[in-house]
Design a protein around this motif. Structure first.
Motif, mmCIF file in Angstrom:
data_model
loop_
_atom_site.group_PDB
_atom_site.id
_atom_site.type_symbol
_atom_site.label_atom_id
_atom_site.label_comp_id
_atom_site.label_asym_id
_atom_site.label_seq_id
_atom_site.Cartn_x
_atom_site.Cartn_y
_atom_site.Cartn_z
ATOM 1 N N GLU A 51 -33.086 6.834 -27.045
ATOM 2 C CA GLU A 51 -31.737 5.839 -26.819
ATOM 3 C C GLU A 51 -32.960 4.505 -27.657
ATOM 4 N N SER A 52 -33.940 4.180 -27.376
ATOM 5 C CA SER A 52 -34.821 2.723 -28.243
ATOM 6 C C SER A 52 -35.052 2.983 -29.011
ATOM 7 N N ARG A 53 -35.051 4.422 -29.715
ATOM 8 C CA ARG A 53 -35.116 4.553 -31.765
ATOM 9 C C ARG A 53 -34.273 4.174 -32.340
ATOM 10 N N ILE A 54 -34.440 4.194 -33.352
ATOM 11 C CA ILE A 54 -34.020 3.514 -34.681
ATOM 12 C C ILE A 54 -32.976 4.223 -34.986
ATOM 13 N N ALA A 55 -32.370 4.882 -35.927
ATOM 14 C CA ALA A 55 -31.108 5.321 -35.988
ATOM 15 C C ALA A 55 -30.148 4.833 -37.010
ATOM 16 N N ALA A 56 -30.833 4.703 -38.347
ATOM 17 C CA ALA A 56 -30.303 3.995 -39.451
ATOM 18 C C ALA A 56 -29.566 4.998 -40.721
ATOM 19 N N GLU A 57 -30.518 5.933 -40.744
ATOM 20 C CA GLU A 57 -29.521 6.434 -41.765
ATOM 21 C C GLU A 57 -28.706 7.442 -41.181
ATOM 22 N N GLY A 58 -28.205 8.965 -41.435
ATOM 23 C CA GLY A 58 -26.887 9.890 -41.760
ATOM 24 C C GLY A 58 -25.945 9.216 -42.526
ATOM 25 N N VAL A 59 -24.666 9.395 -42.308
ATOM 26 C CA VAL A 59 -23.760 9.790 -43.022
ATOM 27 C C VAL A 59 -22.275 9.195 -42.970
ATOM 28 N N CYS A 60 -21.012 9.049 -43.873
ATOM 29 C CA CYS A 60 -20.418 8.104 -43.067
ATOM 30 C C CYS A 60 -19.530 9.463 -43.455
ATOM 31 N N VAL A 74 -22.195 9.198 -38.504
ATOM 32 C CA VAL A 74 -22.954 9.287 -37.638
ATOM 33 C C VAL A 74 -24.417 8.888 -38.095
ATOM 34 N N ASN A 75 -24.920 8.707 -37.321
ATOM 35 C CA ASN A 75 -26.515 7.744 -37.640
ATOM 36 C C ASN A 75 -27.240 9.236 -36.938
ATOM 37 N N SER A 76 -28.599 8.972 -37.739
ATOM 38 C CA SER A 76 -29.888 9.379 -37.358
ATOM 39 C C SER A 76 -30.900 8.656 -37.401
ATOM 40 N N GLU A 77 -32.076 9.424 -37.658
ATOM 41 C CA GLU A 77 -33.236 8.983 -37.800
ATOM 42 C C GLU A 77 -33.858 8.690 -39.028
ATOM 43 N N THR A 78 -33.961 10.262 -40.244
ATOM 44 C CA THR A 78 -34.375 10.386 -41.246
ATOM 45 C C THR A 78 -32.884 10.662 -42.252
ATOM 46 N N ASP A 79 -33.082 10.674 -43.184
ATOM 47 C CA ASP A 79 -32.312 10.961 -44.545
ATOM 48 C C ASP A 79 -32.608 12.696 -44.043
ATOM 49 N N ALA A 126 -27.201 16.617 -29.292
ATOM 50 C CA ALA A 126 -27.507 17.084 -31.126
ATOM 51 C C ALA A 126 -28.632 16.744 -30.664
ATOM 52 N N THR A 127 -28.648 15.443 -30.402
ATOM 53 C CA THR A 127 -30.021 14.998 -30.134
ATOM 54 C C THR A 127 -31.250 15.430 -29.677
ATOM 55 N N ALA A 128 -31.031 16.215 -28.475
ATOM 56 C CA ALA A 128 -31.758 16.979 -27.754
ATOM 57 C C ALA A 128 -32.382 18.160 -28.782
ATOM 58 N N GLU A 132 -34.014 13.809 -33.316
ATOM 59 C CA GLU A 132 -33.791 12.490 -33.758
ATOM 60 C C GLU A 132 -32.264 11.953 -32.533
ATOM 61 N N LYS A 133 -33.380 10.890 -32.509
ATOM 62 C CA LYS A 133 -31.488 10.291 -32.100
ATOM 63 C C LYS A 133 -30.479 10.539 -33.171
ATOM 64 N N ILE A 134 -29.018 10.303 -32.512
ATOM 65 C CA ILE A 134 -27.948 10.793 -33.483
ATOM 66 C C ILE A 134 -27.112 9.915 -32.342
ATOM 67 N N SER A 135 -26.621 8.748 -33.139
ATOM 68 C CA SER A 135 -25.524 7.942 -32.571
ATOM 69 C C SER A 135 -23.838 8.083 -33.629
ATOM 70 N N LEU A 136 -23.102 7.824 -33.065
ATOM 71 C CA LEU A 136 -21.740 7.396 -33.272
ATOM 72 C C LEU A 136 -21.135 6.345 -33.527
ATOM 73 N N ARG A 137 -20.428 5.929 -34.734
ATOM 74 C CA ARG A 137 -20.242 4.059 -34.144
ATOM 75 C C ARG A 137 -18.975 3.887 -35.775
#
Length: 293
Positions: A51-60, A74-79, A126-128, A132-137
């Motif tokens: 949770e504390s990791r930064i997930a700034a990659e991903g896809v719109c 939806v964000n992931s940590e790496t491209d 998905a994170t597990a 990688e940390k996966i997040s939705l926003r």
């Protein structure tokens, strides 16, 4: 009955969320050890540690069906992970769940049914599994009427995604508007939508700039008004010069096709996320310097 103290203790041990801890204790009749095991089996503990990791990659991504659409990130940590087929399949599954649920905000989106669980559960899993940390926003549920058309465009595999709504015209024109928005990134639809605090701040900056240029005080306000109008044309979609035909504005292009722009939403991966800036060369230099002391 599960006590708040038991939930707190399980949270401290596992790092999982309060609701997940309460659910784990309910499922295991309050047995702390079994609750920890339950959280591990569900992948929730593994996800919580990320949770504390930064997930700034991903896809719109956008999904459109009839008069409804969803546009989300939806964000992931790496491209690298963002381009993975498993990740893309998860994004699609989440999108279909969001379209069916019609969420009005991110919280409703996370609680939306997804298969036999929720979107949040899907993200935890998905994170597990991906590691990688996966997040939705930034979930947007959009509705149009029968006389309107959707336009949609994704750039660079979803690094930027845009959905527009037009009165009249057609989907091709609406997509052209989206392509323009992707390229030019207008801040507002038109001058009536401009944030007044932003406008007041920019007007003051332009006024001071004009005064510093040594313009006569009697004409400063007139010059500033002209600069403000020029600025508005640069940041408002309808007044920008159309990328495919710089001789006309976006509004004129749509009007020539018998339409009018109603709205648009543009998402770009990682906007608003403070990305980690790792300077490995500096870290190595610092480590070498420390070792030499």
């Amino acid at each position: 009955m599960i006590s708040a103290q038991a939930v707190k203790e399980l949270r401290e041990v596992t790092g999982a969320g309060m609701m997940d801890c309460k659910k784990a204790l309910v499922e295991t009749n309050g047995n702390m050890d079994e609750a920890v095991k339950w959280l591990r089996e569900k992948g929730i503990m593994k996800a919580a540690k990320k949770e504390s990791r930064i997930a700034a990659e991903g896809v719109c991504k956008f999904i459109i069906a009839g008069n409804e659409a969803v546009l989300f990130e939806v964000n992931s940590e790496t491209d690298f992970v963002a381009k993975n087929e498993k990740f893309q399949a998860i994004v699609e599954k989440i999108g279909q769940a969001l379209l069916a649920a019609k969420p009005q905000n991110d919280e409703e989106a996370l609680n939306a049914p997804c298969g036999e669980a929720t979107v949040k559960d899907e993200i935890v899993t998905a994170t597990a599994t991906i590691g990688e940390k996966i997040s939705l926003r930034r979930v947007n549920y959009i509705v149009k009427n029968d006389n309107q058309v959707f336009g949609a465009y994704a750039h660079m595999g979803g690094k930027i995604a845009v959905v527009s709504v037009l009165d009249g015209a057609n989907a091709e024109v609406a997509k052209d508007v989206c392509m323009h928005v992707a390229a030019m990134n207008p801040k507002y639809l038109d001058s009536s939508k401009v944030d007044q605090e932003f406008l007041a701040s920019e007007t003051e900056v332009l006024k001071q700039e004009t005064i510093n240029e040594g313009k006569p005080a009697a004409i400063v306000d007139k010059i500033v008004a002209g600069k403000v109008q020029k600025m508005l044309k640069q940041i408002c979609l309808v007044d920008q010069m159309f990328v495919k035909n710089p001789d006309i504005t976006v509004s004129q292009y749509v009007q020539n096709a018998g339409g009018k722009i109603v709205s648009y939403i543009r998402l770009e991966v990682g906007e608003g996320i403070e990305k980690r800036n790792d300077d490995f060369a500096a870290e190595v230099a610092a480590a070498v310097a420390a070792a030499g002391k």
